[in-house]
Scaffold this motif. Structure first.
Motif, PDB file in Angstrom:
ATOM      1  N   CYS A  20       2.717 -97.364 -37.109  1.00 28.77           N
ATOM      2  CA  CYS A  20       4.043 -97.347 -36.502  1.00 28.77           C
ATOM      3  C   CYS A  20       4.627 -95.945 -36.643  1.00 28.77           C
ATOM      4  CB  CYS A  20       4.958 -98.381 -37.141  1.00 28.77           C
ATOM      5  SG  CYS A  20       6.589 -98.452 -36.372  1.00 28.77           S
ATOM      6  N   VAL A  21       4.934 -95.320 -35.513  1.00 31.70           N
ATOM      7  CA  VAL A  21       5.415 -93.938 -35.515  1.00 31.70           C
ATOM      8  C   VAL A  21       6.830 -93.898 -34.964  1.00 31.70           C
ATOM      9  CG1 VAL A  21       5.005 -91.598 -34.672  1.00 31.70           C
ATOM     10  CG2 VAL A  21       3.069 -93.105 -35.153  1.00 31.70           C
ATOM     11  N   LEU A  22       7.698 -93.170 -35.669  1.00 33.78           N
ATOM     12  CA  LEU A  22       9.057 -92.917 -35.200  1.00 33.78           C
ATOM     13  C   LEU A  22       9.091 -91.540 -34.547  1.00 33.78           C
ATOM     14  CD1 LEU A  22      12.120 -93.532 -35.016  1.00 33.78           C
ATOM     15  CD2 LEU A  22      12.332 -92.533 -37.312  1.00 33.78           C
ATOM     16  N   VAL A  23       9.436 -91.471 -33.254  1.00 28.17           N
ATOM     17  CA  VAL A  23       9.541 -90.210 -32.525  1.00 28.17           C
ATOM     18  C   VAL A  23      11.016 -89.871 -32.362  1.00 28.17           C
ATOM     19  CG1 VAL A  23       9.109 -89.027 -30.342  1.00 28.17           C
ATOM     20  CG2 VAL A  23       7.377 -90.552 -31.315  1.00 28.17           C
ATOM     21  N   GLU A  52      20.731 -88.961 -36.141  1.00 26.26           N
ATOM     22  CA  GLU A  52      21.649 -90.008 -36.599  1.00 26.26           C
ATOM     23  C   GLU A  52      21.175 -91.395 -36.141  1.00 26.26           C
ATOM     24  OE1 GLU A  52      23.650 -86.135 -36.650  1.00 26.26           O
ATOM     25  OE2 GLU A  52      22.504 -87.205 -35.119  1.00 26.26           O
ATOM     26  N   ASP A  53      20.719 -91.459 -34.855  1.00 22.92           N
ATOM     27  CA  ASP A  53      20.188 -92.744 -34.372  1.00 22.92           C
ATOM     28  C   ASP A  53      18.927 -93.136 -35.147  1.00 22.92           C
ATOM     29  OD1 ASP A  53      22.203 -92.805 -32.520  1.00 22.92           O
ATOM     30  OD2 ASP A  53      20.968 -92.065 -30.860  1.00 22.92           O
ATOM     31  N   ALA A  54      18.100 -92.156 -35.451  1.00 25.85           N
ATOM     32  CA  ALA A  54      16.861 -92.433 -36.186  1.00 25.85           C
ATOM     33  C   ALA A  54      17.152 -92.981 -37.580  1.00 25.85           C
ATOM     34  CB  ALA A  54      16.019 -91.159 -36.288  1.00 25.85           C
ATOM     35  N   LEU A  55      18.175 -92.454 -38.255  1.00 29.91           N
ATOM     36  CA  LEU A  55      18.528 -92.948 -39.591  1.00 29.91           C
ATOM     37  C   LEU A  55      19.022 -94.386 -39.531  1.00 29.91           C
ATOM     38  CD1 LEU A  55      20.280 -89.812 -41.143  1.00 29.91           C
ATOM     39  CD2 LEU A  55      18.054 -90.768 -41.775  1.00 29.91           C
ATOM     40  N   GLU A  56      19.757 -94.731 -38.458  1.00 30.42           N
ATOM     41  CA  GLU A  56      20.191 -96.125 -38.308  1.00 30.42           C
ATOM     42  C   GLU A  56      18.988 -97.044 -38.146  1.00 30.42           C
ATOM     43  OE1 GLU A  56      23.077 -96.811 -35.317  1.00 30.42           O
ATOM     44  OE2 GLU A  56      24.482 -95.280 -36.054  1.00 30.42           O
ATOM     45  N   ILE A  57      18.015 -96.589 -37.358  1.00 32.73           N
ATOM     46  CA  ILE A  57      16.798 -97.389 -37.175  1.00 32.73           C
ATOM     47  C   ILE A  57      16.072 -97.558 -38.512  1.00 32.73           C
ATOM     48  CG2 ILE A  57      14.510 -97.416 -36.104  1.00 32.73           C
ATOM     49  CD1 ILE A  57      15.784 -95.936 -33.710  1.00 32.73           C
ATOM     50  N   GLY A  60      17.524-100.134 -40.757  1.00 30.63           N
ATOM     51  CA  GLY A  60      17.444-101.522 -40.314  1.00 30.63           C
ATOM     52  C   GLY A  60      16.101-102.156 -40.609  1.00 30.63           C
ATOM     53  N   GLU A  61      15.881-103.323 -39.965  1.00 31.99           N
ATOM     54  CA  GLU A  61      14.656-104.081 -40.212  1.00 31.99           C
ATOM     55  C   GLU A  61      13.415-103.315 -39.771  1.00 31.99           C
ATOM     56  OE1 GLU A  61      14.892-107.899 -38.432  1.00 31.99           O
ATOM     57  OE2 GLU A  61      16.599-108.571 -39.634  1.00 31.99           O
ATOM     58  N   ALA A  62      13.530-102.544 -38.703  1.00 29.60           N
ATOM     59  CA  ALA A  62      12.365-101.812 -38.192  1.00 29.60           C
ATOM     60  C   ALA A  62      11.949-100.678 -39.121  1.00 29.60           C
ATOM     61  CB  ALA A  62      12.660-101.250 -36.804  1.00 29.60           C
ATOM     62  N   GLY A  63      12.859-100.252 -40.007  1.00 33.26           N
ATOM     63  CA  GLY A  63      12.555 -99.111 -40.873  1.00 33.26           C
ATOM     64  C   GLY A  63      11.375 -99.334 -41.782  1.00 33.26           C
ATOM     65  N   ALA A  64      11.163-100.582 -42.239  1.00 35.66           N
ATOM     66  CA  ALA A  64      10.064-100.854 -43.168  1.00 35.66           C
ATOM     67  C   ALA A  64       8.702-100.682 -42.512  1.00 35.66           C
ATOM     68  CB  ALA A  64      10.202-102.262 -43.735  1.00 35.66           C
ATOM     69  N   ARG A  65       8.650-100.791 -41.145  1.00 36.17           N
ATOM     70  CA  ARG A  65       7.373-100.680 -40.465  1.00 36.17           C
ATOM     71  C   ARG A  65       6.959 -99.233 -40.222  1.00 36.17           C
ATOM     72  NH1 ARG A  65       9.769-103.867 -36.558  1.00 36.17           N
ATOM     73  NH2 ARG A  65       9.038-102.438 -34.898  1.00 36.17           N
ATOM     74  N   ILE A  66       7.877 -98.324 -40.361  1.00 42.37           N
ATOM     75  CA  ILE A  66       7.610 -96.925 -40.007  1.00 42.37           C
ATOM     76  C   ILE A  66       6.816 -96.239 -41.109  1.00 42.37           C
ATOM     77  CG2 ILE A  66       8.669 -94.683 -39.524  1.00 42.37           C
ATOM     78  CD1 ILE A  66      11.084 -96.272 -38.381  1.00 42.37           C
ATOM     79  N   GLY A  67       5.649 -95.735 -40.730  1.00 38.17           N
ATOM     80  CA  GLY A  67       4.817 -95.028 -41.693  1.00 38.17           C
ATOM     81  C   GLY A  67       4.719 -93.544 -41.397  1.00 38.17           C
ATOM     82  N   ILE A  68       4.972 -93.164 -40.144  1.00 35.57           N
ATOM     83  CA  ILE A  68       4.858 -91.760 -39.731  1.00 35.57           C
ATOM     84  C   ILE A  68       6.082 -91.403 -38.900  1.00 35.57           C
ATOM     85  CG2 ILE A  68       3.505 -90.068 -38.420  1.00 35.57           C
ATOM     86  CD1 ILE A  68       1.019 -91.735 -39.013  1.00 35.57           C
TER      87      ILE A  68
END
Length: 422
Positions: A20-23, A52-57, A60-68
C-alpha cells in the motif's frame, strides 16, 4: 517485582502492508501518472494533493495499511521534509518507508531530507523503473523490519520466561536456605561449665558446610565440623542428611551411637561408619571432610578424629594458639580408609576451634589466601567471650577479603572449657 509476561513487549500487530503506497503531490497530473504506474506494479495506491490531506489519511483507518510513502519535496504549505517529520511523529514506532521526489541534487538538501526522516530519494523527472526499484527496496526493508519485530518479541518472551523461572528458583533457594539453617542446633549452648557458639556463612544461598554438637553422655559432649565437596543443591542435600545423622533430637538415628544401646562409638569409629555409608548407600562422587571431637566436661580430655579437615586449634587461657591433629583421609572417597583418633587436654578458659577451609582459603583481591597462620594470629587476639570471638574472626576475614566476596562457605564452632561441677 518478579518478571512476568506482562513486563515484556506486546505481541506484534498484524503484518505491515508493504503493498500500500501513499502518493502525495500537489500536481494532479503527477498524482495520476504515479498512481497509474504504481497500480500497474500491483500496488494499492492512496493519493493526496497536500501534506495536510495526507496526514488526515494517515490518522484515519487507511493509515494502518500504508507501508510506503512517495512524496513530492516542493509543495504549497507543508513541504516534503516537514511532512516527513509530521508523518514520523504521527506513526510513532510503526515504521513506514519514506521516499522523497526532488529535483535538488546538492548534498545539503539531501542531508536535510535525511534529518527529517526520509529513507530514499528519486530525482525528477522520475524514471519509473528506478522508482520501482526504490519501492522494491522499501518492501524488502519492511519485510525485514517485520521479521525483527517478531524475533524481538520471541526474545523478550523467552527472557520473561527465564526471569520468571529464575524468580521461582530464587524463592525455592530462599526456602532451602531457611531449611538448611534449621539443620543447625542453637547458635549458643551451655554444657556443664562449657560455653559453645557456632556460625555458618554460605557464599551462595545454600551451601555445603555443617557445624553442631550433641551430647554423648552425661560426661561428654561432641563437637563436629563438616565440609561437603562442591557447592549448590547436591552438597546442601548431603548436609541435610548428615545433620540428621548427627542429631540428638532422634538419638537412635545418630551415627555416633550403637544401635543396641550400648553407648557411643569413638570418633574414629564414627568416621569409618560414615565412610561405609557414603560408599555403599550413596551413588555419588560427593565426599566430605570433617572433625568430630568428644570433650569430657569434667576433665577437659579431648579425643577427636580429623578426616581431611583443617587442623583444629586450641587457644590457651594465656593467649597462645596450638594447632592439633594429624590429618587423615576425607570421608566417602576411599574404600577401607583408616581413621585415627588424636587426643589433647583443655584447661580452664581454653577455647577449642573447629572450622571449614573457607576461613583459611579466604582470598583477597590479589588472590592471596588467609592461610592457617593468619587464622592462628587472628585467633590469638580474639576476645574471651565466644560471640565476640566469632565476630572478631568474621571481621578479620572480611577485612582480608576486601571488595572480594567470599567464594566458599565459612563455618566455625568454638567451645570454651570450664570444668563441670561434680
Amino acid at each position: 517485582m518478579d518478571a512476568t509476561q506482562t513486563d515484556i513487549l506486546p505481541p506484534p500487530t498484524t503484518r505491515v502492508a508493504t503493498n500500500c503506497v501513499l502518493v502525495v503531490d500537489d500536481s494532479a497530473a503527477q498524482r495520476q501518472l504515479l498512481s497509474a504506474v504504481l497500480t500497474r506494479f500491483g500496488l494499492e495506491v492512496i493519493a493526496a494533493a497536500t501534506a495536510e490531506d495526507a496526514l488526515e489519511i494517515c490518522a484515519g483507518e487507511a493509515g494502518a495499511r500504508i507501508g510506503i510513502v512517495v512524496s513530492d519535496w516542493q509543495m504549497p504549505g507543508m513541504d516534503g521534509p516537514d511532512f516527513c517529520r509530521a508523518f514520523r511523529a504521527l506513526r510513532g514506532e510503526s515504521f513506514a518507508y519514506f521516499i522523497l521526489l526532488t529535483s535538488q541534487t546538492d548534498r545539503t538538501s539531501k542531508t536535510e531530507g535525511l534529518k527529517a526522516g526520509a529513507d530514499d530519494f528519486v530525482m525528477r523527472p522520475v524514471d519509473m523503473s528506478e522508482l520501482r526499484a526504490r519501492i522494491d527496496t522499501g518492501r524488502r526493508i519492511l519485510d525485514m523490519h517485520e521479521v525483527l519485530l517478531h524475533r524481538n518479541y520471541e526474545v523478550q518472551t523467552a527472557l520473561g520466561d527465564l526471569q520468571a523461572l529464575q524468580a521461582a528458583i530464587n524463592r525455592d533457594l530462599a526456602e532451602a536456605r531457611s531449611l538448611q539453617q534449621a539443620f543447625l542446633p542453637p547458635r549458643r549452648y551451655r554444657a556443664g561449665g562449657c560455653d559453645i557458639a557456632l556460625r555458618l556463612v554460605t557464599c551462595d544461598q545454600i551451601g555445603g558446610d555443617l557445624v553442631g554438637y550433641f551430647r554423648v553422655s552425661q560426661d561428654e559432649i561432641a563437637i563436629y565440623s563438616v565440609d561437603v565437596s562442591g557447592h549448590g543443591i547436591a552438597s546442601a542435600l548431603l548436609t541435610g542428611r548428615l545433620a540428621e545423622l548427627f542429631s540428638d533430637r532422634v538419638p537412635y538415628r545418630n551415627v555416633a551411637f550403637a544401635t543396641d544401646g550400648s553407648g557411643a562409638h569413638s570418633p574414629e569409629q564414627v568416621m569409618t561408619r560414615l565412610n561405609e555409608f557414603m560408599l555403599q548407600e550413596l551413588s555419588s562422587d560427593i565426599y566430605f571432610t570433617a572433625v568430630l571431637a568428644y570433650v569430657n566436661l569434667h576433665t577437659g580430655a579431648l579425643r577427636f578424629c580429623q578426616a581431611g579437615h583443617p587442623h583444629p586449634m586450641i587457644r590457651r587461657a594465656h593467649g597462645a594458639v596450638e594447632r592439633i591433629g594429624s590429618g587423615g583421609p576425607p570421608v566417602g572417597l576411599l574404600p577401607g580408609a583408616h581413621f585415627e583418633v588424636c587426643t589433647a587436654t583443655l584447661q580452664p578458659n581454653d577455647v577449642f576451634l573447629a572450622y571449614s577451609d573457607g576461613l583459611t582459603e579466604c582470598v583477597d583481591t590479589w588472590g592471596d589466601m588467609f592461610e592457617e597462620e593468619g587464622l592462628m594470629e587472628l585467633f590469638a587476639r580474639v576476645p574471651s567471650d565466644l560471640e565476640g570471638a566469632i565476630g572478631c574472626i568474621e571481621e578479620g576475614l572480611s577485612n582480608h577479603a576486601g571488595i572480594q566476596r567470599f567464594d566458599d562457605d565459612m563455618s566455625m564452632i568454638l567451645l570454651k572449657f570450664e570444668p563441670m561441677a561434680p
